[in-house]
Design an enzyme around this catalytic site. Structure first.
Site, PDB file in Angstrom:
ATOM      1  N   THR A  90      -5.192   5.798 -21.623  1.00  0.00           N
ATOM      2  CA  THR A  90      -5.910   4.658 -22.785  1.00  0.00           C
ATOM      3  C   THR A  90      -4.605   4.331 -23.453  1.00  0.00           C
ATOM      4  O   THR A  90      -4.290   3.326 -24.035  1.00  0.00           O
ATOM      5  CB  THR A  90      -7.328   4.695 -23.223  1.00  0.00           C
ATOM      6  OG1 THR A  90      -7.205   5.916 -24.314  1.00  0.00           O
ATOM      7  CG2 THR A  90      -8.438   4.367 -22.227  1.00  0.00           C
ATOM      8  N   LEU A 110      -6.431   0.115 -26.132  1.00  0.00           N
ATOM      9  CA  LEU A 110      -6.991  -0.728 -25.179  1.00  0.00           C
ATOM     10  C   LEU A 110      -8.033   0.375 -24.522  1.00  0.00           C
ATOM     11  O   LEU A 110      -7.620  -0.303 -23.507  1.00  0.00           O
ATOM     12  CB  LEU A 110      -6.486  -2.068 -24.642  1.00  0.00           C
ATOM     13  CG  LEU A 110      -7.897  -2.700 -24.536  1.00  0.00           C
ATOM     14  CD1 LEU A 110      -9.263  -3.091 -25.805  1.00  0.00           C
ATOM     15  CD2 LEU A 110      -7.725  -3.799 -23.898  1.00  0.00           C
ATOM     16  N   HIS A 111      -9.350   0.792 -25.188  1.00  0.00           N
ATOM     17  CA  HIS A 111      -9.729   1.609 -24.162  1.00  0.00           C
ATOM     18  C   HIS A 111     -10.294   1.430 -23.112  1.00  0.00           C
ATOM     19  O   HIS A 111     -10.280   1.574 -21.411  1.00  0.00           O
ATOM     20  CB  HIS A 111     -10.308   2.742 -24.932  1.00  0.00           C
ATOM     21  CG  HIS A 111      -9.764   3.784 -26.340  1.00  0.00           C
ATOM     22  ND1 HIS A 111      -9.243   4.303 -26.088  1.00  0.00           N
ATOM     23  CD2 HIS A 111      -9.905   3.263 -27.103  1.00  0.00           C
ATOM     24  CE1 HIS A 111      -7.563   4.289 -26.877  1.00  0.00           C
ATOM     25  NE2 HIS A 111      -9.043   3.742 -27.979  1.00  0.00           N
ATOM     26  N   ASP A 112     -11.394   1.085 -23.464  1.00  0.00           N
ATOM     27  CA  ASP A 112     -12.846   1.091 -22.280  1.00  0.00           C
ATOM     28  C   ASP A 112     -12.159  -0.259 -21.316  1.00  0.00           C
ATOM     29  O   ASP A 112     -12.903   0.118 -20.143  1.00  0.00           O
ATOM     30  CB  ASP A 112     -13.966   0.318 -23.106  1.00  0.00           C
ATOM     31  CG  ASP A 112     -14.824   1.288 -23.980  1.00  0.00           C
ATOM     32  OD1 ASP A 112     -15.603   0.698 -25.412  1.00  0.00           O
ATOM     33  OD2 ASP A 112     -14.509   2.277 -24.047  1.00  0.00           O
TER      34      ASP A 112
END
Ligand code: RIB
Ligand code: CA
Length: 313
Positions: free
Chosen positions: A195, A241-243
């Site tokens: 990420t 921007l992880h998820d």
């Protein structure tokens, strides 16, 4: 082609919101339900935020459930310093009118997996793993029925983001993560190593705003709020921007470079609590219990995200 049935377990959180929107914009997926957990902000806000996001996507039909309000053992740690007081700071979005489901999220997960065919349900945890672990402990019979768990959490080469060694989702509930990684369910891990390659640069944020849609503009405003903490921390143009990478993995796994590894979770040490101990070089004889994503085609990730957003209102 049959839609892939997923349950998103989430602690919105701006990046969770983008992941939910990506899933709702993708015809390959059927979001059977959204279960919420305490994490970025308390449960009273995560369950509200999940409904706000569904209504932003004009999907009040989606079933949203409230789950665990605190980790299995540890006290709750939240992240308003990153996500703001509401957890969805940035855009000015209306309170939800769609209902919260009465059933507890853990019972929804159990009932849905039991009612479905074997290997039918994929769990997509985007926050602490408390609901998943509680469901596994309450109903061990669901473990062999699960198709896969694709989660955002952990890290190895990038270290931690909440302590020097721990990533937030795992750190908040390390005991739940230990249950999940020992369960034997096929787990795909989207860690900070991936990420941190997905930065919401000014150019990428502008592209969402340029869509001119409610979802595009709100997402640009979420990114501009969410990234400010990480820009200061990492000195980068934009924040990770992880998820949404969890959903992108389901849609285009070829964007990710992976390796089968063993992962164990530190649950005892004060110094390294919540660390995902990744046996990257196979120096132990521990069972390989995870598919670890090490690199991502970040341009391809954002291209996918933007392309799917064109289907959103
Ligand atoms: O460490 C990043 C993770 O923690 C993301 O899922 C973010 O939403 C927070 O839950
Ligand atoms: Ca999250």
């Amino acid at each position: 082609m049959a839609k892939r049935k997923i349950i998103i377990d989430t602690d919105p959180g701006q990046d969770d919101a983008v992941a939910i929107l990506l899933a709702l914009a993708s015809p390959e997926l059927e979001v059977v339900g959204i279960t919420t957990v305490a994490g970025n902000v308390p449960l009273s806000l995560t369950q509200k935020n999940a409904r706000i996001v569904c209504e932003l996507a004009e999907r009040p039909d989606i079933k949203v459930f409230a789950g665990a309000s605190r980790p299995m053992v540890r006290p709750l740690v939240t992240a308003e310093y990153v996500h703001g007081s509401t957890g969805l700071n940035g855009p000015d979005l209306p309170d939800p009118t769609m209902p919260l489901q009465d059933q507890h999220a853990v019972d929804f997960i159990i009932d849905t997996v039991r009612a479905g065919a074997e290997d039918e349900i994929t769990l997509c945890p985007l926050g602490p793993l408390t609901n998943i672990a509680l469901a596994m402990q309450k109903a061990p019979d669901i473990i062999p029925r699960l198709r896969q768990i694709v989660l955002m959490g952990g890290g190895c080469f990038e270290g931690g983001n909440v302590t020097p060694t721990a990533e937030f989702n795992i750190y908040v509930d390390p005991h739940a993560a230990d249950v999940v990684f020992r369960s034997g369910v096929p787990v795909v891990v989207i860690p900070l190593d991936v990420t941190h390659q997905c930065l919401t640069t000014a150019k990428r944020t502008a592209a969402f705003r340029a869509l001119g849609t409610n979802c595009g503009i709100a997402t640009a405003e979420m990114m501009e709020f969410f990234e400010r903490f990480d820009e200061g921390k990492y000195g980068t143009d934009g924040g990770p921007l992880h998820d949404p990478n969890v959903i992108a993995y389901l849609l285009k796994p070829e964007l990710y470079e992976t390796r089968e590894v063993n992962i164990e979770i530190e649950t005892m040490s004060d110094l390294t609590l919540g660390m995902t101990v990744v046996d990257w070089w196979g120096v132990t004889d521990r069972t390989k219990n995870a598919t670890y994503c090490r690199n991502v085609d970040d341009e391809g990730f954002f291209d996918l995200l933007l392309e799917r957003y064109r289907a959103l209102p």
